[in-house]
Write a protein that holds these residues in place. Structure first.
Motif, mmCIF file in Angstrom:
data_model
loop_
_atom_site.group_PDB
_atom_site.id
_atom_site.type_symbol
_atom_site.label_atom_id
_atom_site.label_comp_id
_atom_site.label_asym_id
_atom_site.label_seq_id
_atom_site.Cartn_x
_atom_site.Cartn_y
_atom_site.Cartn_z
ATOM 1 N N PRO A 2 100.802 101.761 54.214
ATOM 2 C CA PRO A 2 101.601 100.740 53.513
ATOM 3 C C PRO A 2 101.457 99.376 54.175
ATOM 4 O O PRO A 2 101.369 99.282 55.403
ATOM 5 C CB PRO A 2 103.030 101.285 53.643
ATOM 6 N N GLN A 3 101.448 98.353 53.318
ATOM 7 C CA GLN A 3 101.320 96.980 53.801
ATOM 8 C C GLN A 3 102.655 96.259 53.610
ATOM 9 O O GLN A 3 103.507 96.706 52.834
ATOM 10 C CB GLN A 3 100.220 96.256 53.003
ATOM 11 N N ASP A 5 103.409 93.735 51.905
ATOM 12 C CA ASP A 5 103.699 93.286 50.535
ATOM 13 C C ASP A 5 103.924 94.454 49.569
ATOM 14 O O ASP A 5 104.033 94.245 48.359
ATOM 15 C CB ASP A 5 102.564 92.386 50.026
ATOM 16 N N GLY A 6 103.997 95.647 50.051
ATOM 17 C CA GLY A 6 104.289 96.792 49.196
ATOM 18 C C GLY A 6 103.059 97.539 48.725
ATOM 19 O O GLY A 6 103.162 98.705 48.334
ATOM 20 N N SER A 7 101.910 96.912 48.786
ATOM 21 C CA SER A 7 100.690 97.621 48.378
ATOM 22 C C SER A 7 100.268 98.581 49.490
ATOM 23 O O SER A 7 100.847 98.595 50.560
ATOM 24 C CB SER A 7 99.571 96.607 48.131
ATOM 25 N N SER A 8 99.279 99.393 49.242
ATOM 26 C CA SER A 8 98.804 100.262 50.312
ATOM 27 C C SER A 8 97.289 100.275 50.323
ATOM 28 O O SER A 8 96.636 100.082 49.281
ATOM 29 C CB SER A 8 99.351 101.680 50.127
ATOM 30 N N ILE A 9 96.711 100.478 51.526
ATOM 31 C CA ILE A 9 95.257 100.538 51.622
ATOM 32 C C ILE A 9 94.854 101.883 52.216
ATOM 33 O O ILE A 9 95.646 102.565 52.848
ATOM 34 C CB ILE A 9 94.685 99.385 52.483
ATOM 35 N N VAL A 10 93.626 102.225 51.998
ATOM 36 C CA VAL A 10 93.120 103.502 52.502
ATOM 37 C C VAL A 10 92.019 103.211 53.512
ATOM 38 O O VAL A 10 91.140 102.387 53.255
ATOM 39 C CB VAL A 10 92.566 104.353 51.343
#
Lengths: 172, 571
Positions: A2-3, A5-10
């Protein structure tokens, strides 16, 4: 992951690289201290040099619980079988550091009762020179070992590769 | 050069008249030069002589210092057994030599007179093959069971090894069969070590437990037998110093200073005053380090981990000083025969003063944490008690003996390095238990600081190395630029220091007790035989007897309080 800003990266990685990363940062040393080097090993884990900074402070005297054997001091012929047995009791993956001139090569004891380096008995990953090595040198040795674990260059990794080759080369 | 050669012998008690009738050949102390009365005795009369020496009130040698063998292949009587004895009250020092034939190297055991003879005789059997009749347990001590031959004989090749396999690891006979008592707890055999966290080095003890109480115990040593005494026979006199540093590696400076003093005695020279006082200061710092490690380790074993961290910081501070003097932290190799390898750095005094200000703080902290701590006192008071007389019979010296009420300290009894000019107390306790040993060590650290405080104000100027071309190599600039110096440098480094033929015993107060070196020279550049008298060796042989009747957890407390250093124990 989780980032803010609410987005997430893999994050992608290879299993081997991740295992290496995990293993190298949680080494549990087994201090096989016999001689003078054991005192310097104690200095390394004490407050002044603080081995905990490198994730290797959980000293365990039981071979079942540890994965990095640090042979610190002269190994005599009388002690040899004991070293071998303790090493055999450790679970894989296991690593060995030979600390000091005696453990590396017998040092200046070219004598009737002294093993001329522990590699007569067990495979060694890192040799730390010195008589005795300073705590800095030992820490350097541990960092080297961490690097080797990350890159899959330890004795344990070599054995695994050999095993794989042996099984694939089997006829039929 | 003329300054360096002067007699330092202090007056010795005269040769007791009672002894003159006993020895077949008496060599007076003036002949030996090391302050010992020496006599040659035939083996048929040795027991009689030893008994007189011990029991005659006029002689009363209560401390058996050392027993060792010497091999002379060219002589008719190939072997020689050498006894060193001391009378603590009068300060009498005695050396008795017993020649033995090669065909029949047997002689009676002195175990009945001094219990301390136990391991010394076993060692002589192991390394020389000298058989002691009447010894209770004469088997190999330092080498392993599968070993073939007696390695300190001159015809034994230094590098010839005998390998040991795992099946051959020895267990005492009584421990192999396990008798069970139906009315009581089941007995149980427990193996402590050699790889055990509380042994701090490589010591092995086999104990027989009844419940949690130890009924019987036996020690097995030699796991760090690095053949010191064989190795040094192929080195020059000065080259021995790195080896001595690795005997008691917690206080290496004391070892090398003791060795250098012993050789200087044999050469009949003395190091310059500046070197003496610097040796004294660094030796006392080493004593503090040694006690700090001993107490720290003892505390860890009893669960008081914090105390050991304070004490390891003391070590780190002193390491800084040693490193600035010699370049090494632990094994300093700083002393030389005739002085020191080089002078101390310019800021030596200020460094020492800083240490003198900081170390008491650490000691006080531990004192506050531990000395009145109920748990610590419960674990140590009344545990591992030994009486003064018994400790002496086993050959104990040093803080462990002083904790049993006998105020024997080599620094007071036969002063060296100028200890006679320094005022200090010898701390003594009376109860002889682990707590007493703790208290004695704590106070000794304070006394060492007190000694250093007096010495630091009186460091004289001048050289740190003797001005004798046969002992000290010339300065490097001279060796490069002057023909004569170059030749001397070449000769000295190739042939080594030439020590006149003879023998001598030099002894100093090590961190654990009397550290002695018995040196034999046949006139060459290499030692013919060096026998170390390690204080731990005598102390540790009493360990099984201290254990009997104690709880198994007390075994750890007792071991820690004795301060056994494997390097010195096994050599």
């Amino acid at each position: 992951m989780p980032q803010p800003d609410g987005s997430s990266i893999v994050l992608t990685t290879r299993v081997q690289a991740m295992l290496g990363w995990v293993r190298k940062n949680s080494l549990w040393p087994l201090p096989f201290g016999t001689g003078c080097c054991a005192v310097e090993f104690n200095s390394s884990v004490s407050s002044h040099y603080d081995l905990a900074r490198f994730g290797a402070e959980v000293v365990r005297f039981s071979p079942r619980q540890s994965d990095m054997m640090i042979v610190a001091g002269t190994i005599t012929d009388k002690m040899g079988p004991v070293v071998k047995r303790v090493y055999d009791q450790m679970a894989e993956p296991k690593y060995v550091i030979a600390m000091g001139a005696c453990a590396c090569s017998g040092g200046f004891y070219r004598a009737y009762h002294v093993m001329q380096g522990i590699d007569e008995l067990i495979p060694v990953d890192v040799y730390v020179a010195g008589c005795p090595p300073t705590p800095e040198a030992l820490i350097h040795g541990i960092l080297e070992l961490q690097e080797m674990i990350q890159r899959g260059k330890t004795h344990h990794d070599r054995l695994k590769t050999q095993d794989r080759k042996a099984t694939t080369a089997l006829p039929g | 050069m003329t300054d360096s050669r002067h007699k330092t012998e202090k007056p010795q008690p005269p040769f007791p008249a009672e002894l003159k009738a006993l020895g077949s050949q008496i060599l007076g102390s003036e002949k030996t030069g090391d302050g010992h009365h020496e006599m040659l005795v035939d083996r048929s009369r040795i027991l009689e002589v030893l008994r007189t020496v011990k029991e005659d009130p006029a002689i009363h040698c209560d401390l058996l210092v050392d027993i060792c063998g010497v091999d002379w292949p060219d002589r008719d009587d190939r072997f020689e057994v050498v006894y060193h004895l001391a009378a603590l009250e009068t300060g009498l020092r005695l050396r008795i030599r017993v020649p033995l034939k090669e065909e029949d190297p047997t002689m009676p055991s002195a175990f009945g007179l001094w219990k301390g003879a136990n391991w010394f005789e076993r060692e002589a059997w192991d390394l020389f093959g000298i058989h002691f009749e009447g010894h209770p347990n004469l088997k190999r001590l330092l080498t392993h069971e599968a070993f073939d031959g007696h390695p300190l004989r001159k015809d034994y090749e230094p590098g010839r090894r005998c390998l040991l396999t795992e099946d051959e690891i020895m267990t005492p006979e009584w421990a192999r069969e396990n008798p069970t008592d139906n009315d009581q707890f089941e007995t149980h055999i427990l193996n402590l070590g050699p790889s055990h966290p509380a042994t701090h080095g490589v010591l092995r003890t086999v104990v027989q437990l009844e419940g949690e109480v130890i009924r019987r115990a036996e020690c097995e040593i030699g796991y760090l037998h690095r053949c010191f005494e064989k190795m040094v026979e192929s080195q020059g006199w000065n080259q021995v110093i790195p080896y001595t540093d690795r005997l008691n590696y917690c206080s290496s400076m004391i070892n090398s200073v003791g060795y250098a003093l012993a050789v200087e005695k044999l050469l009949d020279v003395e190091a310059p005053p500046r070197a003496q006082i610097l040796r004294l200061i660094l030796s006392e710092f080493s004593r503090i380090m040694d006690h700090a490690v001993c107490l720290g380790a003892n505390l860890v074993d009893l669960g008081a981990v914090t105390g050991s961290r304070y004490f390891f910081q003391v070590r780190e501070e002193i390491y800084g000083l040693l490193e600035s003097c010699s370049g090494a932290r632990l094994t300093v190799s700083y002393a030389r025969i005739g002085g020191l390898s080089h002078d101390v750095p310019e800021n030596f005094s200020s460094q020492v003063r800083v240490l003198l200000d900081t170390i008491p703080g650490f000691i006080d902290d531990v004192e506050k944490l531990v000395t009145r701590n109920t748990i610590f006192r419960d674990r140590t008071e009344g545990v591992g008690v030994i009486s003064g007389a018994e400790a002496l019979a086993w050959g104990w010296t040093g803080p462990c003996l002083r904790a049993s009420g006998i105020p024997y300290d080599v620094r007071k009894a036969s002063p060296y390095l100028g200890y006679e000019n320094i005022e200090f107390d010898v701390p003594v306790a009376t109860t002889g238990d682990c707590y007493a040993r703790y208290l004695v060590r704590m106070e000794e650290m304070r006394q060492s600081l007190h000694i250093i405080r007096q010495a630091i104000d009186s460091i004289p100027g001048g050289p740190v190395m003797i001005d004798d071309p046969h002992i000290a190599p010339p300065e490097k600039s001279k060796a490069y630029n002057e023909m004569e110096s170059m030749i001397r440098h070449f000769k000295l480094l190739n042939d080594g220091i030439q020590v006149p033929a003879g023998n001598g015993y030099g002894f100093t107060e090590g961190a654990n007790g009397e550290l002695g070196y018995y040196l034999v020279s046949n006139g060459g550049g290499k030692p013919y035989r060096i026998k170390v008298r390690p204080p731990c060796f005598a102390i540790y042989q009493a360990y099984p007897h201290l254990l009997e009747g104690q709880m198994v957890s007390d075994a750890i407390a007792i071991l820690g309080s004795l301060n056994i250093i494997a390097g010195e124990l096994d050599r």
